[in-house]
Write an enzyme that holds these catalytic residues in place. Structure first.
Site, mmCIF file in Angstrom:
data_model
loop_
_atom_site.group_PDB
_atom_site.id
_atom_site.type_symbol
_atom_site.label_atom_id
_atom_site.label_comp_id
_atom_site.label_asym_id
_atom_site.label_seq_id
_atom_site.Cartn_x
_atom_site.Cartn_y
_atom_site.Cartn_z
ATOM 1 N N LYS A 16 0.834 -1.209 0.000
ATOM 2 C CA LYS A 16 0.000 0.000 0.000
ATOM 3 C C LYS A 16 0.868 1.257 0.000
ATOM 4 O O LYS A 16 0.577 2.215 -0.688
ATOM 5 C CB LYS A 16 -0.913 0.040 1.241
ATOM 6 C CG LYS A 16 -1.894 -1.115 1.341
ATOM 7 C CD LYS A 16 -2.918 -0.891 2.451
ATOM 8 C CE LYS A 16 -2.317 -0.801 3.857
ATOM 9 N NZ LYS A 16 -1.673 -2.027 4.352
ATOM 10 N N ARG A 91 -9.542 0.992 8.973
ATOM 11 C CA ARG A 91 -9.108 -0.377 9.240
ATOM 12 C C ARG A 91 -10.144 -1.156 10.038
ATOM 13 O O ARG A 91 -9.929 -2.340 10.302
ATOM 14 C CB ARG A 91 -7.827 -0.320 10.058
ATOM 15 C CG ARG A 91 -6.565 -0.734 9.301
ATOM 16 C CD ARG A 91 -5.449 -0.618 10.293
ATOM 17 N NE ARG A 91 -4.238 -1.288 10.006
ATOM 18 C CZ ARG A 91 -3.140 -0.706 9.527
ATOM 19 N NH1 ARG A 91 -3.162 0.539 9.150
ATOM 20 N NH2 ARG A 91 -2.027 -1.389 9.426
ATOM 21 N N ARG A 130 12.311 -7.438 5.998
ATOM 22 C CA ARG A 130 12.476 -5.993 5.859
ATOM 23 C C ARG A 130 13.458 -5.469 6.906
ATOM 24 O O ARG A 130 13.455 -5.888 8.052
ATOM 25 C CB ARG A 130 11.099 -5.346 6.063
ATOM 26 C CG ARG A 130 11.065 -3.884 5.756
ATOM 27 C CD ARG A 130 9.696 -3.451 5.362
ATOM 28 N NE ARG A 130 8.815 -3.333 6.515
ATOM 29 C CZ ARG A 130 7.582 -2.802 6.435
ATOM 30 N NH1 ARG A 130 7.121 -2.399 5.270
ATOM 31 N NH2 ARG A 130 6.838 -2.714 7.495
ATOM 32 N N ARG A 163 12.166 -3.392 12.297
ATOM 33 C CA ARG A 163 11.192 -2.514 12.955
ATOM 34 C C ARG A 163 10.479 -3.323 14.039
ATOM 35 O O ARG A 163 10.189 -4.495 13.838
ATOM 36 C CB ARG A 163 10.161 -2.096 11.882
ATOM 37 C CG ARG A 163 9.717 -0.680 11.961
ATOM 38 C CD ARG A 163 8.898 -0.321 10.730
ATOM 39 N NE ARG A 163 7.502 -0.725 10.854
ATOM 40 C CZ ARG A 163 6.576 -0.485 9.926
ATOM 41 N NH1 ARG A 163 6.906 0.120 8.791
ATOM 42 N NH2 ARG A 163 5.331 -0.849 10.095
ATOM 43 N N ARG A 174 -0.500 -8.782 13.596
ATOM 44 C CA ARG A 174 -1.007 -7.769 12.660
ATOM 45 C C ARG A 174 -1.882 -8.431 11.591
ATOM 46 O O ARG A 174 -2.917 -7.896 11.197
ATOM 47 C CB ARG A 174 0.158 -7.021 11.995
ATOM 48 C CG ARG A 174 0.878 -6.085 12.964
ATOM 49 C CD ARG A 174 2.204 -5.619 12.410
ATOM 50 N NE ARG A 174 2.085 -4.634 11.358
ATOM 51 C CZ ARG A 174 3.069 -4.332 10.517
ATOM 52 N NH1 ARG A 174 4.238 -4.950 10.596
ATOM 53 N NH2 ARG A 174 2.899 -3.401 9.596
HETATM 54 P P1 AMP Z 1 0.995 0.309 9.222
HETATM 55 O O1 AMP Z 1 2.319 0.935 8.982
HETATM 56 O O2 AMP Z 1 -0.101 0.887 8.363
HETATM 57 O O3 AMP Z 1 1.020 -1.195 9.154
HETATM 58 O O4 AMP Z 1 0.567 0.698 10.718
HETATM 59 C C1 AMP Z 1 1.373 0.357 11.820
HETATM 60 C C2 AMP Z 1 0.539 0.265 13.088
HETATM 61 O O5 AMP Z 1 -0.102 1.523 13.335
HETATM 62 C C3 AMP Z 1 -0.587 -0.742 13.064
HETATM 63 O O6 AMP Z 1 -0.147 -2.047 13.373
HETATM 64 C C4 AMP Z 1 -1.522 -0.172 14.136
HETATM 65 O O7 AMP Z 1 -1.049 -0.435 15.436
HETATM 66 C C5 AMP Z 1 -1.394 1.308 13.912
HETATM 67 N N1 AMP Z 1 -2.412 1.807 12.940
HETATM 68 C C6 AMP Z 1 -2.187 2.340 11.704
HETATM 69 N N2 AMP Z 1 -3.342 2.698 11.121
HETATM 70 C C7 AMP Z 1 -4.326 2.382 12.000
HETATM 71 C C8 AMP Z 1 -5.756 2.490 11.976
HETATM 72 N N3 AMP Z 1 -6.417 2.993 10.927
HETATM 73 N N4 AMP Z 1 -6.441 2.054 13.071
HETATM 74 C C9 AMP Z 1 -5.812 1.562 14.144
HETATM 75 N N5 AMP Z 1 -4.489 1.407 14.218
HETATM 76 C C10 AMP Z 1 -3.739 1.810 13.162
#
Ligand code: AMP
Length: 224
Positions: A16, A91, A130, A163, A174
């Site tokens: 994404k 989400r 990664r 990370r 996740r």
């Molecule tokens: P990402 O980089 O998009 O995978 O986001 C990393 C982390 O941020 C996720 O595992 C969640 O803990 C938090 N996060 C990001 N976007 C959201 C969202 N829309 N709702 C809730 N938690 C989020």
């Protein structure tokens, strides 16, 4: 030209971010990635960052109200008047309902929800390999995009790290959260007639071409 209000759906590691950045360049629209916004809040030690960190480290979603407020403010910005690209939001069903309500209040409409589909095995391979540089977040992959010297960033010489949320047990969590809380959004947007499936198991250029084609069709149909 009509506005282009896009959301990118897909499991972690589906590309994404890569596709969002390309769309941002192609369409010159603001790109709002909630994961990036939260990670910088954590780094800066803001109130939101302090609240979000424990959830993120576990691979859990942060509470809806925290994230809804962040995005609500962004889509109203002047820079987002011709459209926006959302990555990682919504989400959950309550998040998508909040976004729907916000669009309605602003008398705007979502143009498309692009669901980038990738298998769980591929997600584990992508995220597990990664490596992110400590200084500036430059991203490498031990298999697909290795640095010249193991463990060292090609661009700034800083150390390459896994990370926190790319650790194997967190990746699993996740993915679980994605299947449980985010997958239902596909049906939600399908019902609204704006869901587009994208096969994300292919190289980024091929995926980007398909997305461009899909968006061109949507815009043509809107003009008719
Ligand atoms: P990402 O980089 O998009 O995978 O986001 C990393 C982390 O941020 C996720 O595992 C969640 O803990 C938090 N996060 C990001 N976007 C959201 C969202 N829309 N709702 C809730 N938690 C989020």
């Amino acid at each position: 030209m009509s506005e282009l209000n896009l959301i990118l759906l897909g499991p972690p590691g589906s590309g994404k971010g890569t596709q969002g950045e390309r769309l941002q360049e192609d369409f010159r629209l603001p790109y709002y990635a909630t994961g990036d916004i939260l990670r910088s809040a954590v780094k800066e030690g803001t109130e939101i960052g302090l609240k979000a960190k424990e959830y993120m480290d576990r691979g859990d979603l942060v509470p809806d109200e925290v994230i809804i407020e962040i995005i609500g403010e962004r889509v109203q910005r002047e820079e987002a008047q011709d459209g926006f690209i959302l990555d990682g939001f919504p989400r959950t069903v309550p998040q998508s309902e909040a976004l729907g309500k916000e669009m309605e209040d602003l008398e705007r409409k979502l143009s498309a929800a692009l669901l980038i589909e990738v298998s769980d095995e591929e997600v584990v391979r992508r995220l597990g390999g990664r490596r992110t540089c400590a200084a500036n977040g430059h991203v490498f992959h031990i298999e697909f995009n290795p640095p010249k010297e193991e463990g060292v960033c090609d661009l700034d010489g800083s150390e390459l790290l896994v990370r926190d949320d790319d650790r194997p047990e967190v990746i699993k969590r996740r993915l679980q959260q994605f299947h449980e809380k985010t997958s239902p959004l596909a049906a939600y947007y399908d019902e609204k007639g704006i869901l587009q499936h994208v096969d994300g198991d292919r190289p980024p250029d091929v995926v980007a071409d398909e997305i461009r084609g899909t968006l061109a069709t949507i815009r043509r149909e809107e003009e008719i």
